[in-house]
Design an enzyme around this catalytic site. Structure first.
Site, PDB file in Angstrom:
ATOM      1  N   ASP A  53      -1.671   5.652  -5.361  1.00 21.76           N
ATOM      2  CA  ASP A  53      -0.683   4.629  -5.034  1.00 21.76           C
ATOM      3  C   ASP A  53       0.572   4.996  -5.821  1.00 21.76           C
ATOM      4  O   ASP A  53       0.548   5.023  -7.055  1.00 21.76           O
ATOM      5  CB  ASP A  53      -1.225   3.255  -5.461  1.00 21.76           C
ATOM      6  CG  ASP A  53      -0.252   2.132  -5.133  1.00 21.76           C
ATOM      7  OD1 ASP A  53       0.947   2.402  -4.987  1.00 21.76           O
ATOM      8  OD2 ASP A  53      -0.710   0.971  -5.052  1.00 21.76           O
ATOM      9  N   VAL A  54       1.646   5.292  -5.108  1.00 23.62           N
ATOM     10  CA  VAL A  54       2.833   5.809  -5.795  1.00 23.62           C
ATOM     11  C   VAL A  54       3.457   4.787  -6.746  1.00 23.62           C
ATOM     12  O   VAL A  54       4.273   5.145  -7.597  1.00 23.62           O
ATOM     13  CB  VAL A  54       3.907   6.326  -4.804  1.00 23.62           C
ATOM     14  CG1 VAL A  54       3.420   7.570  -4.094  1.00 23.62           C
ATOM     15  CG2 VAL A  54       4.334   5.240  -3.833  1.00 23.62           C
ATOM     16  N   TYR A  99      13.001  -4.435   3.707  1.00 24.34           N
ATOM     17  CA  TYR A  99      12.850  -3.019   4.058  1.00 24.34           C
ATOM     18  C   TYR A  99      14.196  -2.305   4.014  1.00 24.34           C
ATOM     19  O   TYR A  99      14.335  -1.236   3.402  1.00 24.34           O
ATOM     20  CB  TYR A  99      12.231  -2.938   5.457  1.00 24.34           C
ATOM     21  CG  TYR A  99      12.082  -1.545   6.005  1.00 24.34           C
ATOM     22  CD1 TYR A  99      11.036  -0.734   5.596  1.00 24.34           C
ATOM     23  CD2 TYR A  99      12.981  -1.044   6.950  1.00 24.34           C
ATOM     24  CE1 TYR A  99      10.897   0.544   6.107  1.00 24.34           C
ATOM     25  CE2 TYR A  99      12.843   0.217   7.476  1.00 24.34           C
ATOM     26  CZ  TYR A  99      11.792   1.016   7.053  1.00 24.34           C
ATOM     27  OH  TYR A  99      11.665   2.278   7.569  1.00 24.34           O
ATOM     28  N   LYS A 126      15.601   0.688   1.483  1.00 24.47           N
ATOM     29  CA  LYS A 126      16.060   1.978   2.012  1.00 24.47           C
ATOM     30  C   LYS A 126      17.489   2.276   1.558  1.00 24.47           C
ATOM     31  O   LYS A 126      17.826   3.423   1.255  1.00 24.47           O
ATOM     32  CB  LYS A 126      15.971   1.984   3.544  1.00 24.47           C
ATOM     33  CG  LYS A 126      14.540   2.044   4.087  1.00 24.47           C
ATOM     34  CD  LYS A 126      13.816   3.296   3.638  1.00 24.47           C
ATOM     35  CE  LYS A 126      12.518   3.525   4.361  1.00 24.47           C
ATOM     36  NZ  LYS A 126      11.734   4.634   3.771  1.00 24.47           N
ATOM     37  N   THR A 146       5.939   6.181  15.671  1.00 24.01           N
ATOM     38  CA  THR A 146       4.820   6.238  14.720  1.00 24.01           C
ATOM     39  C   THR A 146       4.140   4.876  14.683  1.00 24.01           C
ATOM     40  O   THR A 146       4.644   3.901  15.249  1.00 24.01           O
ATOM     41  CB  THR A 146       5.303   6.546  13.288  1.00 24.01           C
ATOM     42  OG1 THR A 146       6.044   5.421  12.807  1.00 24.01           O
ATOM     43  CG2 THR A 146       6.178   7.779  13.234  1.00 24.01           C
TER      44      THR A 146
END
Lengths: 394, 78
Positions: A208-209, A301, A305, A336
Site C-alpha cells: 500500500d503506497v 480526485y 491530481k 479502464t
C-alpha cells in the site's frame, strides 16, 4: 573468472607476414628513420649486408600484433620486452612470428611469452621475451556500463488499467519491471506471467503506497532483485466515485490525497537516491480534467491530481541539477475499470466531443509514459503531456 | 428500439439503412446537418412518444448517443 585463469604454459599463437618495400616506406614515414641501409640500395650494397635491410623494429613490431590480437588479445597491456636481433630481415622475407606462454603469474595477472621470429628459410632472425599483463579492466568496464544501461522501473498500481499497460510495454522495451499492487494479486501475477512468457523480466510486490514501511520494503526488494531503480511511475490512484461536495467528509478528500500525494511522496523519497545515482526519471499520472472543465462531483480526485502536477514541477526544478527528470502525463478518459462507475452516456459524450472521436486506450497512455522515461525525452522535465485525443488544446 | 432508430435515420437523412452503423454521426453522414437533426428529434419524439430536453437534443451526437439518451428516458425500451 579472471581472464588470466584461461592461460597456461605451452599455449601458442603465430602469425605470418611478407616483408615488402612498401612496408619499409611506411615504417620510414612513421618513424622518420630513413637510414640509407634501409632505403638506398646502392649504399646498402657497399655495406657488409650487401643489400637493403629492413628495420629491425619493423620485424619486431609484429610482436605487438601477436600480443594485441592473439595472446592475450583484447585487454593486453605489454609491460616489458627484451629482444635479440640475430639476422637481418630483407624485402621478400616471409616471417613467422610465434609466441609461446612460458610463465603464468596469476596473482600479478602476468604472462611471459617466448617470442621467435623465423624467416622462410627457418632461420631464427629475432628472439626475445615479452611480459604482458592480462587486464580484466575492460570486462569490468563493460559490465559496469551494462549495469548503468540497466533499466529498472517501479510501477505503482501496475497490475491493472494504465499501470498494467505501462508494465507490459516497458517490459517489452527491456525494462526490469516491479509491478506494485495493493489488492489485485491475481491480476499482478497473471501480468507477470505474460511478461515472462514473452521473454521479459518482472516481479510483483504487494504494498500500500500510503504505508511508508511497505514502500521502503518494496524499493529494497526491487534493488535486491534487479540491482537498481532507474525509473518510477506513480500510477496508483484512488477509486473515482462521483460524490456531491456537501456530502463529502474530510476523510473522502483525504483518501485521494493519501493515495496520490502521500503515495507518490513515499515512493519518490525512497527511490530518489537510486534515481540520482542512475540519472533516472519519474512520471506521475494525472488527469486531463485539471487542465479543462472537470466533471462534477469529483472534487477530491481532481484536487489530488492537481497537487501531483504541482509536485512534479517542484521536483523537476529541485532535482534537475542532479539529472533526475520529473514529468506528468494527463490522460483523457481512458477505457479502464476506473471508469466503470461513469455512466455510458457520459463516456459516449466524451468520445463524441473528442476530436479523435474515441476514448484513450491504456496503451496510448503507456506509450507516452515510455517516451517520457526514455532517452528521447532527456531534455524534457516538468512537462505535463496531455493524452486526450485533442479534447484539450492549450 | 435500435432498428426503429435506424429506420428513422434512414428516412430523415436519406441514407440506406445498411449504411447506418453504431459509429454513424454528423461526421460521416452528409445529410445529418442541424436542420435535419431537428427533424430527426421531432421524428423520435413522435415515434417513442417522448419529449426531449434541449440538453438531450444536443447530447445526441451520434447513433450510440441517440440510443443512450432514449434508454435513459425509457429504460424498458432498451
Amino acid at each position: 573468472m579472471n581472464r588470466i585463469e584461461s592461460y597456461q604454459v605451452g599455449d601458442t599463437a603465430h602469425i605470418e607476414h611478407l616483408i615488402t618495400a612498401d612496408d619499409i616506406d611506411k615504417f620510414v614515414e612513421l618513424t622518420g628513420d630513413d637510414n640509407r641501409l634501409h632505403v638506398d640500395a646502392d649504399y646498402a650494397k657497399k655495406t657488409s649486408f650487401k643489400g637493403v635491410v629492413a628495420h629491425g623494429m619493423l620485424g619486431a613490431s609484429f610482436i605487438s600484433t601477436i600480443i594485441g590480437k592473439h595472446i592475450p588479445g583484447d585487454g593486453a597491456l605489454w609491460v616489458s620486452q627484451n629482444l635479440q636481433f640475430l639476422l637481418p630481415i630483407r624485402i621478400g622475407d616471409k616471417l613467422t612470428i610465434a609466441a609461446e606462454v612460458i610463465h603464468v603469474q596469476k596473482r600479478q595477472k602476468l604472462l611471459t611469452l617466448s617470442i621467435k621470429i623465423i624467416n622462410q628459410h627457418k632461420q631464427l632472425v629475432q628472439t626475445g621475451e615479452s611480459q604482458v599483463k592480462v587486464l580484466d579492466l575492460e570486462e569490468s568496464k563493460i559490465k559496469m556500463e551494462q549495469e548503468l544501461q540497466k533499466k529498472v522501473v517501479l510501477v505503482t498500481g501496475g497490475a491493472t488499467g494504465i499501470g498494467a499497460a505501462v508494465s507490459a510495454l516497458l517490459a517489452n522495451e527491456g525494462y526490469h519491471v516491479l509491478i506494485n499492487y495493493r489488492n489485485n494479486k491475481m491480476g499482478a501475477e497473471n501480468l507477470k506471467q505474460e511478461i515472462l512468457a514473452q521473454g521479459g523480466s518482472a516481479k510483483i510486490f504487494q504494498a500500500d503506497v500510503t504505508h511508508r514501511e511497505s514502500v521502503e520494503k518494496m524499493v529494497q526488494a526491487t534493488i535486491r532483485e534487479f540491482g537498481a531503480v532507474t525509473a518510477l511511475v506513480n500510477n496508483a490512484t484512488s477509486k473515482i466515485i462521483p460524490q456531491e461536495f456537501d456530502t463529502l467528509e474530510w476523510d473522502d478528500i483525504e483518501t485521494h490525497l493519501r493515495v496520490q500525494i502521500q503515495g507518490a511522496f513515499n515512493c519518490i523519497t525512497c527511490v530518489i537516491p537510486e534515481l540520482i545515482k542512475h540519472q533516472g526519471s519519474v512520471v506521475n499520472v494525472s488527469t486531463i480534467y485539471t487542465s479543462s472543465t472537470p466533471p462534477a462531483k469529483l472534487s477530491g480526485y481532481i484536487m489530488a491530481k492537481a497537487a501531483i502536477e504541482a509536485l512534479t514541477k517542484s521536483l523537476a526544478v529541485e532535482y534537475g541539477p542532479q539529472g533526475v527528470r520529473f514529468n506528468t502525463v494527463s490522460p483523457g478518459m481512458t477505457e479502464t475499470a476506473l471508469i466503470a462507475d461513469i455512466p455510458e452516456k457520459v463516456r459516449l459524450l466524451t468520445a463524441a466531443q473528442t476530436p479523435l472521436k474515441r476514448l484513450a486506450q491504456p496503451e496510448n497512455i503507456a506509450h507516452a509514459i515510455a517516451f517520457l522515461l526514455s532517452d528521447q525525452a532527456q531534455h524534457i522535465t516538468g512537462e505535463n503531456l496531455k493524452i486526450c485525443g485533442g479534447s484539450v488544446m492549450i | 428500439m435500435e432498428e426503429k432508430v435506424k429506420e428513422i435515420m434512414s428516412l430523415i437523412f436519406n441514407v440506406d439503412i445498411e449504411d447506418i452503423t453504431e459509429d454513424s454521426s454528423p461526421d460521416n453522414l452528409e445529410n445529418w446537418d442541424s436542420l435535419r437533426h431537428m427533424n430527426f428529434v421531432n421524428a423520435l419524439e413522435e415515434e417513442f412518444d417522448i419529449e426531449l430536453t434541449d440538453e438531450q437534443v444536443t447530447e445526441m451526437m451520434n447513433f450510440k448517443l441517440v440510443l443512450a439518451v432514449l434508454k435513459e428516458i425509457s429504460p424498458s425500451s432498451a
